[in-house]
Design an enzyme around this catalytic site. Structure first.
Site, mmCIF file in Angstrom:
data_model
loop_
_atom_site.group_PDB
_atom_site.id
_atom_site.type_symbol
_atom_site.label_atom_id
_atom_site.label_comp_id
_atom_site.label_asym_id
_atom_site.label_seq_id
_atom_site.Cartn_x
_atom_site.Cartn_y
_atom_site.Cartn_z
ATOM 1 N N ASP A 184 21.258 12.694 -18.644
ATOM 2 C CA ASP A 184 22.566 13.375 -18.665
ATOM 3 C C ASP A 184 23.654 12.422 -18.176
ATOM 4 O O ASP A 184 24.735 12.340 -18.752
ATOM 5 C CB ASP A 184 22.565 14.615 -17.758
ATOM 6 C CG ASP A 184 22.235 15.897 -18.501
ATOM 7 O OD1 ASP A 184 21.387 15.844 -19.417
ATOM 8 O OD2 ASP A 184 22.815 16.950 -18.175
ATOM 9 N N LYS A 195 11.194 6.116 -6.923
ATOM 10 C CA LYS A 195 11.680 6.201 -5.538
ATOM 11 C C LYS A 195 10.514 5.787 -4.645
ATOM 12 O O LYS A 195 10.061 6.542 -3.773
ATOM 13 C CB LYS A 195 12.176 7.640 -5.259
ATOM 14 C CG LYS A 195 12.877 7.826 -3.936
ATOM 15 C CD LYS A 195 14.262 7.198 -3.867
ATOM 16 C CE LYS A 195 14.791 7.273 -2.446
ATOM 17 N NZ LYS A 195 16.080 6.565 -2.262
ATOM 18 N N ASP A 240 18.186 5.938 -7.011
ATOM 19 C CA ASP A 240 19.577 6.030 -6.544
ATOM 20 C C ASP A 240 20.369 4.806 -7.005
ATOM 21 O O ASP A 240 21.511 4.910 -7.471
ATOM 22 C CB ASP A 240 19.651 6.220 -5.017
ATOM 23 C CG ASP A 240 18.707 5.301 -4.245
ATOM 24 O OD1 ASP A 240 17.920 4.557 -4.871
ATOM 25 O OD2 ASP A 240 18.754 5.331 -2.997
ATOM 26 N N TYR A 251 8.135 19.090 -12.302
ATOM 27 C CA TYR A 251 8.328 20.205 -13.236
ATOM 28 C C TYR A 251 7.053 21.038 -13.393
ATOM 29 O O TYR A 251 7.114 22.196 -13.755
ATOM 30 C CB TYR A 251 8.732 19.678 -14.623
ATOM 31 C CG TYR A 251 10.203 19.482 -14.814
ATOM 32 C CD1 TYR A 251 10.950 18.694 -13.944
ATOM 33 C CD2 TYR A 251 10.866 20.088 -15.883
ATOM 34 C CE1 TYR A 251 12.298 18.504 -14.139
ATOM 35 C CE2 TYR A 251 12.224 19.900 -16.078
ATOM 36 C CZ TYR A 251 12.930 19.109 -15.207
ATOM 37 O OH TYR A 251 14.274 18.932 -15.407
ATOM 38 N N ASP A 308 15.406 13.416 -16.472
ATOM 39 C CA ASP A 308 16.313 14.502 -16.821
ATOM 40 C C ASP A 308 17.718 14.175 -16.328
ATOM 41 O O ASP A 308 18.696 14.226 -17.077
ATOM 42 C CB ASP A 308 15.806 15.809 -16.188
ATOM 43 C CG ASP A 308 16.715 16.985 -16.494
ATOM 44 O OD1 ASP A 308 17.239 17.046 -17.630
ATOM 45 O OD2 ASP A 308 16.911 17.838 -15.612
#
Ligand code: IPM
Ligand code: MN
Length: 353
Positions: A249, A189, A221, A142, A245
């Site tokens: 959600d 990751k 994942d 970001y 983020d």
């Protein structure tokens, strides 16, 4: 006690849901003998329209001068569909987080027994799910260097993390784990990304100081799958900005609606309390949005001001509104209570408790 609260309603449904949270805070003030002074400032697309800046200096000052910030939402479709826009509402939110040093975003996820059948996931899978996503908020992709090649045919964003940035968020996550069930999962990751390997390395250097906490590691994942398959396996999850983020959600699916998830952003300066959902432009001005995510964010705001009992009063009132199935259309199309009606109902439950 008297508290100064910066009120930043923002865009879309932001003003409507913020208003309901303020109703509940006023009910608390009334009931518990506190007073809240709300001072409103512009942020997001409305701030661009009025000042050309999505996070004007006046707004920053208001945040700095306040005990807490109550934030609605930002975003407007006219920018979403214009990739060439130079100024975007989202920049306001990102600058606010960065300039206030809000490096940690706390997103609790739990089920509500009376609403559990509204989750798209099977009841027996999600019953008892209760975890918190701790998302790093002022670093990573970001905030890394980004750009475009001269011929415009290449673009890049950089995921950068420093050891101190990782260390302070992991420290905070360990603190949460200790207050909960002593279990912490690092999501990354590390099988591909160098920055993720630094997260793992930093975590491994720290675990010795927290031997009372059980630590495990998941690739993002795999974590995305486990959140849906076995959400009860999680207690505290700590992760980077982008992964956090997305996973928060995704986690809202468990509760049955994104309209139920609150968040707190904490760090060096005034903390910000905001719903996890966005500005839902299609719903703006229609009084149909679910205000509960913002109302529960107000409860987290009270916790932060050391008014934990008052925060619980809000949480109990929210729970009651759901037990009574007094809910907005995202939770029940038939019942379909208005945003303002849900706010009134919850405020009344507080006053009558
Ligand atoms: C959130 C939002 C923001 C983010 C957007 C609006 C910039 O999605 O708070 O989760 O990605 O951080
Ligand atoms: Mn988001």
């Amino acid at each position: 006690m008297n508290f100064k609260i910066a009120k930043l309603p923002g865009d879309g449904i932001g003003p409507e849901v913020t208003e309901q949270a303020i109703k509940t805070l006023n009910a608390i003030a009334n009931k518990a003998g506190h007073s809240f002074d709300f001072k409103e400032s512009l942020v997001g697309a409305v701030a661009i329209d009025e000042t050309g800046d999505p996070f004007p200096e006046e707004t920053f000052k208001n945040c700095q001068d306040s005990d807490a910030v109550l934030f609605g939402a930002i975003g407007h479709p006219k920018y979403d569909n214009d990739p060439k826009a130079k100024v975007r509402p989202e920049q306001g939110l990102l600058r606010m987080r960065k300039s206030l040093g809000l490096y940690a975003n706390i997103r609790p996820v739990n089920t509500f027994p009376s609403q559990i059948h509204k989750s798209p996931l099977r009841k027996e899978l999600i019953e008892g799910a209760n975890f918190v996503v701790i998302r790093e908020l002022t670093g990573g992709v970001y905030f890394g260097t980004r750009g475009r090649s001269e011929d415009l045919n290449m673009a890049f964003d950089t995921m950068t993390y420093t050891r101190p940035e990782i260390k302070r968020i992991i420290e905070l996550a360990f603190g949460y784990a200790r207050k909960r069930n002593n279990k912490l999962t690092l999501v990354d990751k590390a099988n591909v990304l160098a920055s993720s390997r630094l997260w793992r390395e930093t975590m491994q250097d720290m675990v010795g100081d927290y031997s009372d906490v059980a630590v495990d590691y998941l690739f993002v994942d795999n974590a995305a799958m486990k959140i849906i398959q076995e959400p009860t396996r999680f207690d505290v999850m700590v992760t980077g900005n982008l992964f956090g983020d997305i996973l928060s959600d995704e986690s809202s699916v468990i509760t049955g609606s994104l309209g139920l998830l609150p968040s707190a952003s904490v760090g060096e300066s005034t903390a910000v309390f905001e719903p996890v959902h966005g500005s839902y432009p299609e719903g703006a001005g229609k009084d149909i949005a679910n205000p509960i995510a913002t109302i529960l964010s107000a409860a987290m705001l009270l916790d932060h001001l050391n008014l934990v009992e008052e925060g619980d009063m809000i949480r109990r009132a929210v729970e009651k509104s759901m037990d009574d199935n007094f809910v907005s259309e995202d939770l029940d199309k038939e019942v379909s209570k208005k945003c303002s009606e849900v706010g009134d109902y919850i405020a009344n439950c507080i006053l009558q408790a």
